[in-house]
Design a protein around this motif. Structure first.
Motif, PDB file in Angstrom:
ATOM      1  N   GLY A  36       0.815  -1.212   0.000  1.00 36.69           N
ATOM      2  CA  GLY A  36       0.000   0.000   0.000  1.00 36.69           C
ATOM      3  C   GLY A  36       0.845   1.257   0.000  1.00 36.69           C
ATOM      4  N   ALA A  41      -0.376   7.750  -4.672  1.00 35.83           N
ATOM      5  CA  ALA A  41      -1.508   8.637  -4.915  1.00 35.83           C
ATOM      6  C   ALA A  41      -0.928   9.978  -5.363  1.00 35.83           C
ATOM      7  CB  ALA A  41      -2.326   8.817  -3.647  1.00 35.83           C
ATOM      8  N   ASN A  42      -1.654  10.714  -6.170  1.00 39.72           N
ATOM      9  CA  ASN A  42      -1.170  11.995  -6.711  1.00 39.72           C
ATOM     10  C   ASN A  42       0.174  11.797  -7.412  1.00 39.72           C
ATOM     11  OD1 ASN A  42      -3.392  13.341  -5.372  1.00 39.72           O
ATOM     12  ND2 ASN A  42      -2.205  13.213  -3.480  1.00 39.72           N
ATOM     13  N   ASP A 202      -2.623  10.278   4.996  1.00 42.99           N
ATOM     14  CA  ASP A 202      -3.918  10.837   4.589  1.00 42.99           C
ATOM     15  C   ASP A 202      -3.843  12.350   4.463  1.00 42.99           C
ATOM     16  OD1 ASP A 202      -4.965   8.300   4.601  1.00 42.99           O
ATOM     17  OD2 ASP A 202      -6.053   8.531   6.495  1.00 42.99           O
ATOM     18  N   ARG A 205      -1.875  13.232   1.372  1.00 45.59           N
ATOM     19  CA  ARG A 205      -2.650  12.849   0.182  1.00 45.59           C
ATOM     20  C   ARG A 205      -3.794  13.834  -0.060  1.00 45.59           C
ATOM     21  NH1 ARG A 205      -2.515   8.095   1.476  1.00 45.59           N
ATOM     22  NH2 ARG A 205      -4.471   7.976   2.634  1.00 45.59           N
ATOM     23  N   ARG A 210       2.244  13.716  -3.565  1.00 43.69           N
ATOM     24  CA  ARG A 210       2.492  12.317  -3.915  1.00 43.69           C
ATOM     25  C   ARG A 210       2.981  11.560  -2.692  1.00 43.69           C
ATOM     26  NH1 ARG A 210       6.918  12.152  -7.969  1.00 43.69           N
ATOM     27  NH2 ARG A 210       8.196  12.286  -6.095  1.00 43.69           N
ATOM     28  N   GLY A 212       2.199   7.329  -0.612  1.00 43.06           N
ATOM     29  CA  GLY A 212       1.560   6.037  -0.743  1.00 43.06           C
ATOM     30  C   GLY A 212       0.070   6.083  -0.440  1.00 43.06           C
ATOM     31  N   ARG A 213      -0.678   5.135  -1.006  1.00 43.88           N
ATOM     32  CA  ARG A 213      -2.127   5.103  -0.804  1.00 43.88           C
ATOM     33  C   ARG A 213      -2.496   4.645   0.610  1.00 43.88           C
ATOM     34  NH1 ARG A 213      -5.187   6.185  -5.058  1.00 43.88           N
ATOM     35  NH2 ARG A 213      -4.200   6.182  -7.122  1.00 43.88           N
ATOM     36  N   TRP A 214      -1.646   3.848   1.222  1.00 41.81           N
ATOM     37  CA  TRP A 214      -1.855   3.458   2.619  1.00 41.81           C
ATOM     38  C   TRP A 214      -0.484   3.431   3.275  1.00 41.81           C
ATOM     39  CZ3 TRP A 214      -2.083  -2.015   4.937  1.00 41.81           C
ATOM     40  CH2 TRP A 214      -2.431  -1.937   6.302  1.00 41.81           C
ATOM     41  N   THR A 215      -0.304   4.172   4.365  1.00 40.79           N
ATOM     42  CA  THR A 215       1.026   4.380   4.933  1.00 40.79           C
ATOM     43  C   THR A 215       1.052   4.025   6.423  1.00 40.79           C
ATOM     44  OG1 THR A 215       0.484   6.698   5.377  1.00 40.79           O
ATOM     45  CG2 THR A 215       1.556   6.204   3.264  1.00 40.79           C
TER      46      THR A 215
END
Length: 225
Positions: A36, A41-42, A202, A205, A210, A212-215
């Motif tokens: 994740g 993201a971004n 979050d 994001r 930019r 990770g989508r889950w960190t």
């Protein structure tokens, strides 16, 4: 004699299976977190040449965001005033280090020596009792556990809005660990998915940066900068 050994054999078998299950759970969680954290993201975001400089820093387990007290049209001084500190003189520092987490975990673990398995497990199961830890600090020096990020003013305002929304309207305050920090009642639900580090991811994001989508781990945040 043989019948008396049967319960012990069964117990050892079940303990072995439980240990294997725990290993699979932790291993699966770690693998999922790294995956994740590696999915961006971004993805098209790039830092501007000029803007508002913030920092993300880690103590090895927990990641926080460090922001200037006054920059980009955002003034944090009223949200975390020096009067809330054990020693108000530390309000002279020009940055705030802000982290979010579960209340019992924060309040019961002033040092890592205070950490207990039951505290970790209770937080992982989930809790709506959350706090923000706010420290008055100078601008951090760049090091292996500190990253610098430059944001556009619009990105910084989105970041600030996310952080402000994490403070509970009640403004309930708790004494900090030392002379330069304090805790404030927070919003949101803490669990094994939405951890203190996931909160930082979050926030970044939502700002359009930019990451990770889950960190859930420090490396899944700092590794992007």
């Amino acid at each position: 004699m043989i019948p008396s050994r049967v319960p012990a054999m069964i117990l050892r078998r079940w303990l072995g299976r439980a240990a294997m299950l725990l290993a699979l759970l932790f291993g699966g969680y770690g693998t999922a977190g790294l995956i994740g954290g590696a999915i961006p993201a971004n993805a098209g975001w790039r830092p501007p040449a000029q803007g508002v400089r913030i920092y993300v820093e880690s103590n090895g387990i927990h990641v926080g965001i460090v922001v200037p007290k006054v920059a980009g049209g955002i003034d944090w001084r009223g949200l975390a005033p020096g009067a809330d500190l054990a020693d108000p003189r530390y309000a002279g520092y020009d940055h705030l280090a802000i982290g979010w987490g579960e209340r019992a975990f924060f309040l019961d673990t002033a040092t890592w020596a205070d950490l207990r398995p039951r505290t970790v497990l209770a937080a992982a199961r989930g809790s709506d009792a959350t706090l923000l830890h706010v420290e008055h600090v100078p601008a951090p020096r760049l090091a292996g556990n500190v990253r610098s990020i430059v944001l556009r003013p619009t990105e910084y305002r989105r970041l600030a809005a996310y952080i402000r929304a994490s403070f509970a309207p009640s403004r309930e305050r708790y004494r900090g660990y030392g002379a330069n920090d304090a805790f404030y009642a927070g919003t949101g639900h803490y669990d094994a998915i939405h951890t203190c580090n996931a909160w930082v991811g979050d926030a970044l994001r939502q700002a359009g940066i930019r990451v990770g989508r889950w960190t859930p781990f420090p490396v899944t945040v700092l590794g992007w900068f």
